[in-house]
Design an enzyme around this catalytic site. Structure first.
Site, PDB file in Angstrom:
ATOM      1  N   TYR A   1      14.553  -0.736   6.122  1.00 46.50           N
ATOM      2  CA  TYR A   1      13.961   0.030   5.024  1.00 46.50           C
ATOM      3  C   TYR A   1      12.688  -0.554   4.421  1.00 46.50           C
ATOM      4  O   TYR A   1      11.974   0.147   3.709  1.00 46.50           O
ATOM      5  CB  TYR A   1      14.998   0.248   3.907  1.00 46.50           C
TER       6      TYR A   1
ATOM      7  N   GLY B   1       9.083  -1.311   4.387  1.00 49.12           N
ATOM      8  CA  GLY B   1       7.947  -0.796   5.137  1.00 49.12           C
ATOM      9  C   GLY B   1       8.014   0.720   5.146  1.00 49.12           C
ATOM     10  O   GLY B   1       8.737   1.320   4.362  1.00 49.12           O
TER      11      GLY B   1
ATOM     12  N   GLY C   1       9.040   4.398   5.934  1.00 48.64           N
ATOM     13  CA  GLY C   1      10.247   5.087   6.384  1.00 48.64           C
ATOM     14  C   GLY C   1      11.488   4.249   6.188  1.00 48.64           C
ATOM     15  O   GLY C   1      11.499   3.277   5.440  1.00 48.64           O
TER      16      GLY C   1
ATOM     17  N   HIS D   1      14.620   1.108  -3.381  1.00 47.14           N
ATOM     18  CA  HIS D   1      13.230   1.383  -3.752  1.00 47.14           C
ATOM     19  C   HIS D   1      12.740   2.673  -3.095  1.00 47.14           C
ATOM     20  O   HIS D   1      12.092   3.498  -3.745  1.00 47.14           O
ATOM     21  CB  HIS D   1      12.343   0.198  -3.358  1.00 47.14           C
ATOM     22  N   ASP D   2      13.069   2.856  -1.821  1.00 48.48           N
ATOM     23  CA  ASP D   2      12.705   4.103  -1.125  1.00 48.48           C
ATOM     24  C   ASP D   2      13.304   5.312  -1.838  1.00 48.48           C
ATOM     25  O   ASP D   2      12.634   6.333  -2.027  1.00 48.48           O
ATOM     26  CB  ASP D   2      13.197   4.084   0.326  1.00 48.48           C
TER      27      ASP D   2
ATOM     28  N   TYR E   1      11.427   6.015  -5.044  1.00 47.17           N
ATOM     29  CA  TYR E   1      10.167   6.713  -4.752  1.00 47.17           C
ATOM     30  C   TYR E   1      10.424   8.179  -4.401  1.00 47.17           C
ATOM     31  O   TYR E   1       9.647   9.060  -4.768  1.00 47.17           O
ATOM     32  CB  TYR E   1       9.432   6.022  -3.598  1.00 47.17           C
TER      33      TYR E   1
ATOM     34  N   TYR F   1      -0.254   2.180 -12.842  1.00 45.96           N
ATOM     35  CA  TYR F   1       0.514   2.018 -14.076  1.00 45.96           C
ATOM     36  C   TYR F   1       0.122   0.712 -14.754  1.00 45.96           C
ATOM     37  O   TYR F   1      -0.590  -0.113 -14.184  1.00 45.96           O
ATOM     38  CB  TYR F   1       2.017   2.064 -13.792  1.00 45.96           C
TER      39      TYR F   1
ATOM     40  N   ASP G   1       9.153  -0.064  -8.980  1.00 50.39           N
ATOM     41  CA  ASP G   1       8.538  -1.260  -8.404  1.00 50.39           C
ATOM     42  C   ASP G   1       9.073  -2.539  -9.045  1.00 50.39           C
ATOM     43  O   ASP G   1       9.357  -3.524  -8.350  1.00 50.39           O
ATOM     44  CB  ASP G   1       7.019  -1.192  -8.538  1.00 50.39           C
TER      45      ASP G   1
END
Length: 118
Positions: A28, A30, A32, A48-49, A52, A67, A92
């Site tokens: 996960y 990087g 995709g 995190h993916d 997002y 931000y 993040d």
């Protein structure tokens, strides 16, 4: 945005590992992601993916959103107003803190995702 995310990672891990080391790690970290995370650090990237993805559903563009944040005592802290900036910053910051706690296993860098990420 992704540059700020890299800086947050440096803040949280005290600069002990280059941000790019996380760009091709596990299933996960990087671009995709698929399958089962290979370890705790890869799970941080999966979360995190997903964060997002939620930001995208809210109409945000997380990889491009600028931000406001600061690094205090190796803790990234967001200070953006509510909305996309705040949401993406929180994604993040949570990931950077997660990365700092999770062990980095060199054997999970640049793995064969076709074989290991099912």
């Amino acid at each position: 945005n992704l540059i700020q995310f890299g800086n947050m990672i440096q803040c949280a891990n005290k600069g002990s590992r280059p941000s790019l080391d996380y760009a091709d790690y596990g299933c996960y970290c990087g671009w995709g992601g698929s399958g089962t995370p290979v370890d705790e650090l890869d799970r941080c990237c999966q979360v995190h993916d997903n964060c997002y993805e939620q930001a995208g559903k809210k109409g945000c563009f997380p990889k491009l959103t600028l931000y406001s944040w600061k690094c205090t005592g190796n803790v990234p802290t967001c200070n953006s107003k509510p909305g996309c900036k705040s949401f993406v910053c929180a994604c993040d910051a949570a990931a950077a803190k997660c990365f700092a706690k999770a062990p980095y296993k060199k054997e999970n860098y640049n793995i064969d995702t076709k074989k290991r990420c099912k």
